[in-house]
Design an enzyme around this catalytic site. Structure first.
Site: not given
Ligand code: RTP
Length: 151
Positions: A129, A115, A12, A52, A118
């Site tokens: 994707e 973070n 990212k 997303y 991804h």
């Molecule tokens: P990613 O898709 O980025 O690999 O992350 P992930 O599956 O581990 O988590 P996901 O629930 O799909 O969330 C995507 C990205 O959204 C941001 N996020 N912000 N502010 C918040 O509470 C929050 N929760 C998620 C994070 O950048 C997360 O990686």
């Protein structure tokens, strides 16, 4: 599960700006995974929203899209046995508070909204994707290392 499973990994904007591309590539490469696709990209809002789409109802969706579009990302396709699951392990938990030291997020970040990386969460989402980020496909080549990685 096959030795040719593929996943979409994206460094990212914060990971790119912090100079972590080499370190992140090294972790996947050292594990034995094969890099099939790699490119720097400035992301359009509609593209980030498509990536997303599953999170569109979340309160953080707008901020997430803005963050992904704020500076270039490094888009990658990695290949190998169980690369989707293992990739998520290498990356660590979504919230850096929960990510173990030794994982990418556990070693390099603090905030869930910054973070740095991804990784696809399932084989089906990886396929979707990869089609979105690499519409022209990736680099198909014979990799000499395979017999030394797999029995
Ligand atoms: P990613 O898709 O980025 O690999 O992350 P992930 O599956 O581990 O988590 P996901 O629930 O799909 O969330 C995507 C990205 O959204 C941001 N996020 N912000 N502010 C918040 O509470 C929050 N929760 C998620 C994070 O950048 C997360 O990686």
């Amino acid at each position: 599960m096959s030795n040719t499973e593929r996943t979409y990994i994206m460094i990212k904007p914060d990971g790119v700006q912090r100079g972590l591309i080499g370190t992140i590539i090294q972790r996947f490469e050292q594990r034995g995974f094969i890099l099939r696709g790699l490119k720097m990209m400035s992301v359009e809002k509609s593209h980030a929203e498509a990536h997303y789409a599953d999170l569109s109802s979340k309160p953080f969706f707008g901020g997430l899209v803005e963050y992904i579009c704020s500076a270039p990302v490094c888009a990658m396709c990695w290949e190998g046995k169980d690369v989707v699951k293992t990739g998520r392990k290498i990356i660590g938990a979504t919230n850096p508070l929960a990510s173990e030291p030794g994982t990418i997020r556990g070693d390099f970040c603090i905030d869930v909204g910054r973070n740095i990386i991804h990784g696809s969460d399932a084989v089906e989402s990886a396929q979707k994707e990869l089609a979105l980020w690499f519409p022209d496909g990736v680099c198909e080549y014979e990799h000499a290392m395979k017999p030394w990685i797999y029995e």
